[in-house]
Design an enzyme around this catalytic site. Structure first.
Site, short mmCIF file in Angstrom:
data_model
loop_
_atom_site.label_atom_id
_atom_site.label_comp_id
_atom_site.label_asym_id
_atom_site.label_seq_id
_atom_site.Cartn_x
_atom_site.Cartn_y
_atom_site.Cartn_z
N GLU A 101 0.82 -1.19 0.00
CA GLU A 101 0.00 0.00 0.00
C GLU A 101 0.86 1.25 0.00
OE1 GLU A 101 -3.95 -1.76 2.11
OE2 GLU A 101 -2.58 -0.59 3.31
N CYS A 114 3.47 8.52 1.39
CA CYS A 114 4.05 7.51 2.28
C CYS A 114 4.19 6.21 1.49
CB CYS A 114 3.12 7.32 3.48
SG CYS A 114 3.65 6.02 4.60
N CYS A 121 6.34 -7.26 6.79
CA CYS A 121 7.46 -6.77 7.61
C CYS A 121 7.87 -7.89 8.56
CB CYS A 121 7.01 -5.54 8.41
SG CYS A 121 8.36 -4.73 9.29
N CYS A 125 6.39 -5.66 15.47
CA CYS A 125 6.10 -4.71 16.54
C CYS A 125 4.65 -4.97 16.96
CB CYS A 125 6.26 -3.27 16.04
SG CYS A 125 7.94 -2.92 15.51
N CYS A 128 1.59 -2.86 15.64
CA CYS A 128 1.51 -2.56 14.20
C CYS A 128 0.87 -3.70 13.45
CB CYS A 128 2.91 -2.30 13.66
SG CYS A 128 2.93 -1.93 11.90
N GLY A 176 6.96 -2.35 5.88
CA GLY A 176 8.33 -2.85 5.77
C GLY A 176 9.35 -2.07 6.56
N SER A 208 12.09 6.13 7.83
CA SER A 208 11.76 5.73 9.19
C SER A 208 12.26 4.32 9.46
CB SER A 208 10.24 5.80 9.37
OG SER A 208 9.90 5.42 10.69
N SER A 230 11.58 4.97 15.17
CA SER A 230 10.39 4.51 15.88
C SER A 230 10.82 4.08 17.28
CB SER A 230 9.75 3.34 15.12
OG SER A 230 9.23 3.80 13.90
N LEU A 231 10.81 5.01 18.21
CA LEU A 231 11.35 4.75 19.54
C LEU A 231 10.32 4.06 20.44
CD1 LEU A 231 13.88 5.09 21.32
CD2 LEU A 231 12.96 7.29 22.06
N ASN A 307 -3.33 3.98 16.55
CA ASN A 307 -4.42 3.72 15.61
C ASN A 307 -4.86 2.28 15.77
OD1 ASN A 307 -4.61 6.26 14.20
ND2 ASN A 307 -2.60 5.76 13.32
N CYS A 350 -1.07 5.24 10.17
CA CYS A 350 0.12 4.50 10.57
C CYS A 350 -0.26 3.18 11.22
CB CYS A 350 0.92 5.27 11.62
SG CYS A 350 1.53 6.83 11.05
N1 SAH Z 1 9.73 -0.21 9.93
C1 SAH Z 1 9.87 1.22 9.89
C2 SAH Z 1 8.94 1.84 8.88
C3 SAH Z 1 7.46 1.74 9.21
S1 SAH Z 1 6.98 3.30 9.75
C4 SAH Z 1 9.66 1.78 11.28
O1 SAH Z 1 9.31 1.02 12.17
O2 SAH Z 1 9.92 2.96 11.49
C5 SAH Z 1 5.43 3.10 10.43
C6 SAH Z 1 5.27 4.00 11.65
O3 SAH Z 1 3.95 3.85 12.16
C7 SAH Z 1 6.22 3.62 12.73
O4 SAH Z 1 6.63 4.71 13.50
C8 SAH Z 1 5.34 2.72 13.55
O5 SAH Z 1 5.85 2.53 14.81
C9 SAH Z 1 4.03 3.47 13.52
N2 SAH Z 1 2.88 2.62 13.84
C10 SAH Z 1 2.76 1.30 13.61
N3 SAH Z 1 1.58 0.85 14.05
C11 SAH Z 1 0.91 1.90 14.55
C12 SAH Z 1 -0.38 2.06 15.11
N4 SAH Z 1 -1.23 1.03 15.23
N5 SAH Z 1 -0.75 3.29 15.50
C13 SAH Z 1 0.10 4.33 15.33
N6 SAH Z 1 1.31 4.24 14.80
C14 SAH Z 1 1.73 3.04 14.42
#
Ligand code: SAH
Length: 382
Positions: A101, A114, A121, A125, A128, A176, A208, A230-231, A307, A350
């Site tokens: 997407e 984006c 992936c 996490c 996600c 990814g 990111s 993504s901390l 989200n 996200c």
């Molecule tokens: N793998 C990379 C690129 C993906 S970025 C990374 O982790 O940075 C996608 C962003 O959306 C990341 O910051 C991720 O942590 C955030 N994200 C993932 N799931 C989410 C959710 N359910 N609600 C809000 N942010 C989310």
């Protein structure tokens, strides 16, 4: 009458995704001189032309020769969704049946695209949805550049304009982990950044990562794009749990790699993304620990309200809790915008990517396991 359809696959080479040098040699192989590569690059990436017949600065025999040997490919958008807030989401389907997407987020005077770096992936996490997907493969350079090309087609934004464009900014924040596919991502971004083509500057591109520490330096040195991390947590204990990659590259190592990121200064800060999870990482104590942790790093903090997606084991904190957290970070001297969720109604926000194509993918996976050929046919019919 039965139409006769050739079953032979198109053996012509796709020019999308080739570096300039590769384009030159592909053209040299059919006897075209070097300056032709520049003209064709301009047509493909500046004008957005994908039909050789319309590349009118080339002599007709050259155009015909090109059309015999090459194509200028485009991804196929199998779905095109528009949110009430103007966000667009395209589901792109590759010839192998895999899908990704890509999301466009318009703002008043600019717009952000984006894009994805992988199908699925590997990071899992916990918050996600993309991470719950089983099938994973890297996207090829053409598939990464293709997302930008397709979005420009859809938004009617050719030729590449210097300012005020709908795609002014690019974020590698889709599906990814881009630093697990850095070779292809780097090749694609170099094409996207090229000043004679799509021409999106490195200052307007943000990559990111969840923190693939050994690849961060190369990303900065070779591409010089902005970095987002993504901390999401301030202790290894919590981060291990929600971002499993932390077990490999813990917070201290990750932050050291941020301090060492080439080209980082007060004008070019690192963005720390922090998804707010109710009762997990959203307390005032967490906020105070966060500013302590990043002290000394030119940084801003993006707070992302969680989200939700079906079956997710987390909740979004109350607005007040988010505000209190943001105020603490802001008072410590960091920009701390709370990201407004965009496109939630079409699952384009996200972490929601891929959600609504889950069923289709699963059935395709089963078909593939049973009979690869049948799966391919099915993908072509869809
Ligand atoms: N793998 C990379 C690129 C993906 S970025 C990374 O982790 O940075 C996608 C962003 O959306 C990341 O910051 C991720 O942590 C955030 N994200 C993932 N799931 C989410 C959710 N359910 N609600 C809000 N942010 C989310």
């Amino acid at each position: 009458m039965t139409a006769i359809v050739s079953a032979a696959p198109d053996a012509r080479q796709d020019l999308i995704g080739l570096s300039k040098a590769e384009l030159e040699s592909a053209l040299a192989a059919i006897g075209l001189e070097k300056f032709r590569a520049r003209q064709i690059w301009h047509w493909i990436y500046h004008r957005g032309e994908n039909d050789f017949a319309r590349m009118t600065t080339l002599a007709k025999p050259v155009r015909e020769l090109l059309a015999e040997r090459f194509v200028v490919g485009r991804p196929v958008a199998s779905r095109d969704l528009a949110s009430v807030d103007g966000t667009r989401k395209w589901l792109l389907k590759w010839p192998d049946g895999q899908e990704i997407e890509c999301v466009h987020i318009p703002e008043t005077d600019r717009g952000t695209l984006c894009i994805s770096s992988q199908v699925g992936c590997t990071l899992t996490c916990r918050f996600c949805h993309t991470g719950t997907q089983k099938l994973v493969r890297n996207l090829a350079p053409a598939e990464i550049v293709g997302q930008v090309m397709l979005a420009r087609d859809k938004l009617g934004e050719w030729p590449s304009l210097p300012d005020g464009r709908q795609i002014s900014n690019l974020v590698m924040m889709g599906m990814g982990e881009p630093l697990y596919n850095l070779d292809n991502v780097a090749k694609a971004l170099k094409i996207v950044m090229d000043g004679e083509g799509i021409s999106i500057s490195k200052r307007r591109i943000t990559l990111s990562t969840a923190g693939v520490v050994p690849m961060m330096k190369r990303c900065g040195a070779e591409l010089g794009v902005n970095l987002a991390i993504s901390l999401h947590a301030v202790t290894d204990e919590i981060r291990d749990r929600i971002v499993p990659l932390n077990k490999k590259y813990p917070i201290a190592e990750l932050l050291q790699a941020c301090r060492d990121y080439p080209g980082i200064n007060n004008a070019r800060r690192i963005t720390f993304e922090y998804v707010m999870l109710k009762g997990v990482n959203d307390s005032p104590a967490d906020a105070r620990a966060l500013v302590k942790l990043i002290r000394g790093i030119p940084a801003k903090v993006n707070l992302i309200p969680f989200n939700p997606w079906p079956g997710a084991p987390f909740e979004c904190p109350e607005e007040n809790a988010i505000k209190t957290f943001a105020d603490i970070v802001f008072d410590a001297g960091y920009a701390a915008p709370v990201r407004t969720p965009r496109g939630r109604d079409i699952l384009a926000a996200c972490g929601q990517l891929k959600s609504d194509s889950q069923k289709l993918r699963r059935s395709e996976a089963l078909r593939q396991a049973a009979d690869a050929v049948a799966a391919k046919d099915a993908a072509e019919i869809d």
